[in-house]
Motif scaffolding. Structure first.
Motif, mmCIF file in Angstrom:
data_model
loop_
_atom_site.group_PDB
_atom_site.id
_atom_site.type_symbol
_atom_site.label_atom_id
_atom_site.label_comp_id
_atom_site.label_asym_id
_atom_site.label_seq_id
_atom_site.Cartn_x
_atom_site.Cartn_y
_atom_site.Cartn_z
ATOM 1 N N VAL A 55 0.858 -1.178 0.000
ATOM 2 C CA VAL A 55 0.000 0.000 0.000
ATOM 3 C C VAL A 55 0.898 1.234 0.000
ATOM 4 N N ALA A 56 0.961 1.921 -1.139
ATOM 5 C CA ALA A 56 1.903 3.030 -1.312
ATOM 6 C C ALA A 56 1.704 4.166 -0.314
ATOM 7 N N SER A 57 0.492 4.353 0.174
ATOM 8 C CA SER A 57 0.237 5.438 1.125
ATOM 9 C C SER A 57 0.449 5.010 2.576
ATOM 10 N N ASN A 58 0.734 3.712 2.794
ATOM 11 C CA ASN A 58 0.916 3.197 4.154
ATOM 12 C C ASN A 58 2.001 2.115 4.164
ATOM 13 N N ARG A 81 30.860 1.904 5.880
ATOM 14 C CA ARG A 81 30.306 2.788 4.863
ATOM 15 C C ARG A 81 28.864 2.329 4.680
ATOM 16 N N ILE A 82 27.907 3.220 4.972
ATOM 17 C CA ILE A 82 26.503 2.835 4.931
ATOM 18 C C ILE A 82 25.728 3.695 3.940
ATOM 19 N N MET A 83 24.918 3.016 3.143
ATOM 20 C CA MET A 83 23.933 3.677 2.289
ATOM 21 C C MET A 83 22.599 3.469 2.997
ATOM 22 N N ARG A 84 21.898 4.545 3.276
ATOM 23 C CA ARG A 84 20.620 4.425 3.971
ATOM 24 C C ARG A 84 19.656 5.507 3.503
ATOM 25 N N ALA A 85 18.518 5.064 3.052
ATOM 26 C CA ALA A 85 17.449 5.981 2.694
ATOM 27 C C ALA A 85 16.193 5.428 3.373
ATOM 28 N N ASP A 86 15.822 5.931 4.496
ATOM 29 C CA ASP A 86 16.130 7.248 5.001
ATOM 30 C C ASP A 86 17.064 7.212 6.225
ATOM 31 N N GLY A 87 16.711 6.524 7.283
ATOM 32 C CA GLY A 87 17.516 6.499 8.496
ATOM 33 C C GLY A 87 17.860 5.077 8.881
ATOM 34 N N ALA A 88 18.991 4.890 9.578
ATOM 35 C CA ALA A 88 19.398 3.537 9.968
ATOM 36 C C ALA A 88 20.102 3.543 11.315
ATOM 37 N N ALA A 89 19.910 2.448 12.035
ATOM 38 C CA ALA A 89 20.674 2.167 13.246
ATOM 39 C C ALA A 89 21.432 0.875 12.986
ATOM 40 N N LEU A 90 22.702 0.850 13.369
ATOM 41 C CA LEU A 90 23.572 -0.304 13.159
ATOM 42 C C LEU A 90 23.984 -0.863 14.509
ATOM 43 N N TYR A 91 23.921 -2.184 14.629
ATOM 44 C CA TYR A 91 24.299 -2.877 15.854
ATOM 45 C C TYR A 91 25.399 -3.873 15.529
ATOM 46 N N LEU A 92 26.371 -3.966 16.408
ATOM 47 C CA LEU A 92 27.474 -4.901 16.253
ATOM 48 C C LEU A 92 27.508 -5.781 17.499
ATOM 49 N N ASN A 93 27.264 -7.076 17.290
ATOM 50 C CA ASN A 93 27.207 -8.042 18.392
ATOM 51 C C ASN A 93 26.237 -7.586 19.487
ATOM 52 N N GLY A 94 25.081 -7.076 19.063
ATOM 53 C CA GLY A 94 24.011 -6.708 19.982
ATOM 54 C C GLY A 94 24.081 -5.316 20.568
ATOM 55 N N THR A 95 25.163 -4.580 20.305
ATOM 56 C CA THR A 95 25.344 -3.240 20.865
ATOM 57 C C THR A 95 25.212 -2.201 19.760
ATOM 58 N N GLU A 96 24.456 -1.134 20.028
ATOM 59 C CA GLU A 96 24.331 -0.087 19.012
ATOM 60 C C GLU A 96 25.703 0.501 18.718
ATOM 61 N N HIS A 147 14.707 2.842 8.649
ATOM 62 C CA HIS A 147 13.444 3.537 8.935
ATOM 63 C C HIS A 147 13.139 4.545 7.836
ATOM 64 N N LEU A 148 11.888 4.569 7.406
ATOM 65 C CA LEU A 148 11.428 5.576 6.454
ATOM 66 C C LEU A 148 11.103 6.863 7.200
ATOM 67 N N SER A 149 11.076 7.974 6.483
ATOM 68 C CA SER A 149 10.738 9.263 7.084
ATOM 69 C C SER A 149 9.230 9.503 7.109
ATOM 70 N N SER A 150 8.461 8.719 6.355
ATOM 71 C CA SER A 150 6.999 8.808 6.374
ATOM 72 C C SER A 150 6.424 7.522 5.797
ATOM 73 N N ALA A 151 5.163 7.254 6.099
ATOM 74 C CA ALA A 151 4.514 6.031 5.627
ATOM 75 C C ALA A 151 4.240 6.051 4.123
ATOM 76 N N ASN A 152 4.280 7.225 3.503
ATOM 77 C CA ASN A 152 4.059 7.288 2.048
ATOM 78 C C ASN A 152 5.362 7.547 1.289
ATOM 79 N N ARG A 153 6.481 7.289 1.914
ATOM 80 C CA ARG A 153 7.803 7.469 1.295
ATOM 81 C C ARG A 153 7.916 6.567 0.073
ATOM 82 N N GLU A 154 8.397 7.127 -1.038
ATOM 83 C CA GLU A 154 8.393 6.374 -2.300
ATOM 84 C C GLU A 154 9.601 5.482 -2.515
#
Length: 171
Positions: A55-58, A81-96, A147-154
């Motif tokens: 659902v493109a709007s959700n 080196r991370i490519m992320r659109a839009d936001g990302a959290a990275l964990y290494l061996n369970g730790t942010e 993570h997207l910045s909105s539910a309708n992110r394209e």
């Protein structure tokens, strides 16, 4: 240690696994899908398309990723080196280990990225160092949440390259 085209396990079902131990090395991810990176939807450089819910709007706000790698000796330094659109959290061996374009505090499956990542920034790789204290010689677990910045992110995209400087072993 991890190439840009590495295969990642991913969970793209719109589930909230915030409280689950999905970041840890002993978590069983055999039921997750798998594919080479970059992963995401709509961007032109993708090797694997993940679901956004249909659902493109959700669209699903969060997609989860896991990759295991092995180190045979302790490096002098490590950076990602991370490519992320839009936001990302990275964990290494369970730790942010890093957070990009996400608010401070606890993250949940409905947490929105701080801003949309558009144009060439959507496929740009951002460099950052990682603390050696989070690495072990042997098996290591990388986990990430996109993570997207909105539910309708394209569009959405994720890829990660992990590089190390290792000491030379005298001949």
């Amino acid at each position: 240690l991890v190439s840009k085209s590495a295969a990642w396990r991913y969970l793209d079902k719109g589930l909230d696994i915030t409280g689950a131990p999905w970041k840890s090395a002993d978590y069983y991810d055999g039921f997750w899908s798998s594919g080479p990176s970059p992963l995401g939807f709509t961007l032109t450089n993708l090797a694997t398309t993940v679901s956004y819910g249909g659902v493109a709007s959700n669209r699903y706000i969060t997609t989860y990723f896991r990759h295991t790698f092995t180190m045979d000796r302790q490096p002098l330094s490590v950076f990602a080196r991370i490519m992320r659109a839009d936001g990302a959290a990275l964990y290494l061996n369970g730790t942010e280990a890093a957070r990009h374009n996400l608010p401070a505090g606890a993250l949940g499956s409905a947490t929105l990225a701080s801003a949309a990542t558009t144009g060439t920034n959507a496929v740009r790789y951002y460099d950052f160092p990682l603390a050696l204290s989070n690495l072990v010689v042997g098996r290591n677990q990388l986990a990430a949440e996109l993570h997207l910045s909105s539910a309708n992110r394209e569009a959405a995209g994720f890829s990660l390259e992990l590089l190390s400087v290792t000491p030379t072993i005298p001949a």
